[in-house]
Scaffold this active site. Sequence first.
Site, short mmCIF file in Angstrom:
data_model
loop_
_atom_site.label_atom_id
_atom_site.label_comp_id
_atom_site.label_asym_id
_atom_site.label_seq_id
_atom_site.Cartn_x
_atom_site.Cartn_y
_atom_site.Cartn_z
N SER A 259 2.42 0.58 -4.86
CA SER A 259 2.31 1.23 -3.80
C SER A 259 3.01 0.15 -2.29
CB SER A 259 0.85 1.60 -3.05
OG SER A 259 0.05 0.27 -2.95
N ASP A 260 3.07 0.67 -1.45
CA ASP A 260 3.29 -0.11 -0.25
C ASP A 260 1.93 -0.68 0.17
OD1 ASP A 260 4.57 -1.62 1.92
OD2 ASP A 260 5.54 0.11 2.72
N TRP A 261 1.98 -1.89 1.03
CA TRP A 261 0.56 -2.28 1.33
C TRP A 261 -0.02 -1.32 2.12
CZ3 TRP A 261 3.33 -4.50 -1.95
CH2 TRP A 261 3.14 -5.63 -2.32
#
Length: 852
Positions: A259-261
């Site tokens: 995932s992105d953050w």
Amino acid sequence: MKIMRNCSTKAIYAFVYATMLPALLATGQAGAQAPLPDSPAIEAQAHAMLSKLTLEQKIALLGGEDGMYTHPMPSIDLPRFKMSDASVGVRTWGPTTAYAGGVALAATWDPAFAHELGQSLGKDARARGVNFLLGPGVNIARAPVGGRNFEYLSEDPFLNASLDVPYIEGVQSQGVVATVKHYALNNEEYNRHNASSDIDERTMREIYLPAFEAAVTKGHVDAVMNSYNLVNGVHATQNHFLNIEVLKNDWGFKGILMSDWGATYDGVASANNGLDLEMPSPEFMNEQTLVPAVKDGRVSESTIDDKVLRLLRVELRYGWTRRPQLDPADSTYSVADRAIALQGALESITLLKNQGHLLPLDPAKIKTIAIVGPDAWPAVTGGGGSSYATPFAAVSTVTGIANFLGPNVHVLYSRGLPPMQDVLRQTQWQGGVKIETFPSADFSGTPETATRPDVADWRQVQWQPEGKSPRSIRYTATFKAGAAGNYLLIAAAAGRDTFKVMADGRQVLEEGNSEGQVPQSATLELSASQNVQIVADYVPYAAGTRFGLGMAYEPDLVSADAKKFASIADAVVVCAGFDPETEGEGHDRTFKLPWGQDALIEAMAAANPHTIVTLTGGGGMETAPWLDKVPVLLHTWYPGQEGGTAVAEILFGKHDPEGKLPVTFDRSWPDSASYAWYYPKGPDTTLHETGPNGQPIDYTIQHVKYGDKLMVGYRYWTTMHKEPLFPFGFGLSYTTFRFSNLHVPASATRGAEVPVSFDVTNTGKVDGAEVAQLYVSDPSAKVDRPERALKGFEKVRLAPGETKHVTLTLDARSFSYWDDSAQQWAIDPGKFIIRVGDSSENTPLNATLTMK
């Protein structure tokens, strides 16, 4: 295999590397530790390690820790692995080399340089002990105002794919995992957590996915990062179509999908729909959520196992547990990197106008040069957000030109414009500003009132007592013009704050819902002594006020010293455009230049006919107010730490400009094909998901309809037979080139490769580089297709009078479109047109091919 399962983890490591390391040594790559290919031995070891883990331990590996690390597992001798933001430099772990990456890389049109850049980034990562480099970003530049266009590549899927593959190969050759991002359709920053990119499959497959597909199937990238946004109403991190059907099934991706953050929204949905690693921590895919889900059958343990195996296979192939990732053979500060950074800047800077052949300047004739503008000093190396790399040292345009010209030339520098806070504080409101603070977010209820002399709280938060939120604030003031002319109205807020500004009842400015924002401005034409009432409705997202409002007479904005310097100089260089504060992650940027810069350019042009404008930014921007008044326009993109040196070498002819536009330069924002479809339309919807501890969470989703479909950038302009300001692929040189001798087979069989050859000749007087571009048209297709699409290119370097014979090969995809009904790529028989030239608009060579 049974023997290996009974061995210790360390013994298996020794077996794998004892059998495979000699092959690495033979290739001379042992120092760089390029990844090993998949093998039965690695597969056996991964399964052996998995068998030693409890369910809880397996789940623990699915989330990161401490911001930039994977989770360790001592019971199987698995350390944690380090990550770094990237794209233009190894950002996270202190100062580094800041390269001309992203859109600047695309402007080079040079796959060989992309590989060199990837290698340098990989070495920089190794020098900092980094295992995962979080780049490249390859999303399509759908519209010029997209906040992260600068760190992505171009508007064209073929160009993006042609550059991301060698970039990835370069990074991973150094034993560092590249991470292609943001998958998928992250084409705007506006409300990115809650905006759904609603799109048909054909448009997705033809425009927005090919760069990711190439990264996986050709570049063999070992990590992919999901985006924040939703796609067709489903968050990317839990999107079965994107993650399972396309990425892992259609393309056969074997690596890690992270995932992105903070881009995970539902632990069970993400686990079941392809997400392997939640970063930066397991807020959703954690033991509290997934253990009960496995036990009650909502998630299968085999699904968890698949994720863990993906992590282990990558770690084993790269050998990270056998040797430290921190390589003492690599330098944290590298002189060789500086050469790569300079090369990228030199290859990317794009000359768009050179009226009267003012460039190159003759150093012998320059005794005094004025350099003005907000981007003249200090150096503007990159845009804002997680891609920004802090260089050890950066060369500004001022220092680059001064260093090039030496001590006998007078270099005069002025920023030319005041700090914005000065404009806010110095605005003379008649009778002060009336401030009404309402006890609601919709300006209802009885307000508290106050009066102040100015509105200058932007970046100087005035904290309110507890209990004051939610609230809304209305500012009402009258401004009286002095002389007749144009007045600049400026408003600014911060974070997720929103505002609207009216002038005499007409709305002139607005800021919507984004994570961040940039100052907004509008020009009001006022007569002498005219009064104008300004009303600003401001809704802060959090406690405190972070709002600024001001007005100024445009001619007075430009400093007296800048005007004086321009009047006495032999030439003026105006450094205008954007910077990390006005263009970056979390918010879209304006198409207009930041406030006051149009007035600055016009003032410099009025003072000196030899005015050169350099623009910094991630794409096109408005030039209409002044373009016909200046002889030279140079786009520097974000040129990295050596940008000032590169600008000087190009201005004075040491290096021929060779950058080509990777995006179409629209005349205005409404001219863009995506303008009518860029912001959300229609009713919002509510999405019901499950929070970290099982509690329900509702998200309000805004829908962005991709009604522009395939008509992105030059595809729109060529199909509509209209001309943009500057076309895709365009860029001027100090020399000239000729295309000739096109050869295309008269016919071909569907699926067969088609060779296309032609000559490129340097017809000028200096060495130069040209990008030969090949476009394919399909006028006999059964479906609507763009008038042309880029399907091949080659950068050629030629001495004066030299000719190079170029051969490009077109594969089946060069002629294909996505057939929604058949769910596959299709080629219709009939006539195709092959076009060759130096931009999407200028293709002097063309030939017909019949596809059978």
